[in-house]
Enzyme design. Sequence first.
Site, PDB file in Angstrom:
ATOM      1  CE  LYS A 170     -38.222 -21.262  20.092  1.00  0.00           C
ATOM      2  NZ  LYS A 170     -37.891 -22.607  20.366  1.00  0.00           N
ATOM      3  CD  GLU A 245     -53.216 -21.775  23.137  1.00  0.00           C
ATOM      4  OE1 GLU A 245     -53.019 -21.825  24.283  1.00  0.00           O
ATOM      5  OE2 GLU A 245     -52.905 -22.412  22.257  1.00  0.00           O
ATOM      6  CB  CYS A 279     -53.022 -25.230  26.535  1.00  0.00           C
ATOM      7  SG  CYS A 279     -53.806 -25.136  24.779  1.00  0.00           S
ATOM      8  CD  GLU A 379     -50.969 -24.870  31.500  1.00  0.00           C
ATOM      9  OE1 GLU A 379     -52.016 -24.999  30.483  1.00  0.00           O
ATOM     10  OE2 GLU A 379     -50.321 -24.093  31.443  1.00  0.00           O
TER      11      GLU A 379
END
Length: 472
Positions: A170, A245, A279, A379
């Site tokens: 996906k 992750e 990231c 973040e």
Amino acid sequence: MDVRDKIFIGGEWVQSLGSGTIEVINSTTEEVMGTIPEGSPEDVDLAARAAADAFYSWSTTAVEERAKTLSRISEAIAARTDDIAALISREVGMPLTFSSMIQVGLPMMSFVNTASLISQVEWEEKIGNSLIVREPVGVVGAITPWNYPLHQIAAKVAAALGAGCTVVLKPSEVAPLNAFVLMEILQEVELPAGVVNLVSGTGPVVGEAIASHPLVDMVSFTGSTRAGKRVMQLASDTVKRVALELGGKSANIILEDADLQTAVTTGVMMAYMNSGQTCSAHTRMIVPRSRLADVEAIAAETAETFTTGDPFDPSTRLGPLVSATQRERVRGYIRKGEDEGATLLTGGAQAPEGLDKGYFVRPTVFSNVSQSMTIAQEEIFGPVLSIVPADDEEDAVRIANDTIYGLAGAVWSADKDHAVAVARRMRTGQVDVNGGRYNPLAPFGGYKQSGIGRELGMFGLEEYFQIKSIAR
């Protein structure tokens, strides 16, 4: 318009059983550039069954044949570099030059590197009277993000195929069109039917169906920590293996004896790569308090060289963010930083001059950021750098580790051995010392809430094996 009206299951393009369509938006023009099917749990069920049916044949295919297939995939991606790079630049906003090198170059490397690595695997070994066998884990559900879309797909799919697994993929619904191109490539290289299947759609529908499906033996997910927790929850019902992750808030420690000009200019670049939509971006620059003024001057001057604009303009260094939602989220963090008392050195929440259309954010630098501030802990995923003063080296390491994340980091010092010693004290998955080059064969992954498991290289390949002991 790139209209994709079918999904890829069992080696064929088939109609989705879902009734909806998702628009894909050009991040620079804000116009619709394509559409994809909004898949359903029923699509996932068909894809999982196709992958399960294909598993025995693919898992018993000779390693040499699997390696040849992976190499052919890499070559086919290379042959379409220009088209894929341009497509991803429109989807994500990365400047075209970097897209060719990173968004296409890294996926090519993942497939060709895995082809080489599987010939080095010790598939069987003897321990006493037992034969220890590495076997593929089974059907892998791969759920991937939008920031490096094809690279994240390749990191999972290449390792899974090399290990002998089959896949239900996906891709992110925000930047999915490149995944459809990859399926065309898999057809072109004659990958056996059902070995890789694609179901497009949203995370809450298609992603959750993959994570909870009983025929899916493992889920490999890259994305936010919040979504990763949901994947773990759903996977726990069937005790699947999970590789995650997730987010990061990576620290760049600049020590007293570092070459400031090099360390700070490189640090700004590492914070702004892909418009900060990375990231592992080094978003916290931790510097000696005694050298703060010098760091501020270099960082602000460097940030202002990051020309914001059309990713197809060769002079552009900073493209748009991926979506209106992401743009507003990042601008909200910038306003939050100002409200909480950080010093705004350059940038800000207003639109860049002359760029009222497109999801653009000014390259922004804050200083005097404290650990209590939101921009120091959460973040942001945009071109926002926080400079954090530290009293000494001990304080710098404490600040670096004072976060729920542990994905990446950096250390700069005139003494390389000293820098390595500091790197060892950082609770994070990978650390660059004095600008150490990216190594695609090294394991990538995080500590704490930045994830579980590793991707890339031999460590990444090991995620896709089960270990069987046969006593004789």
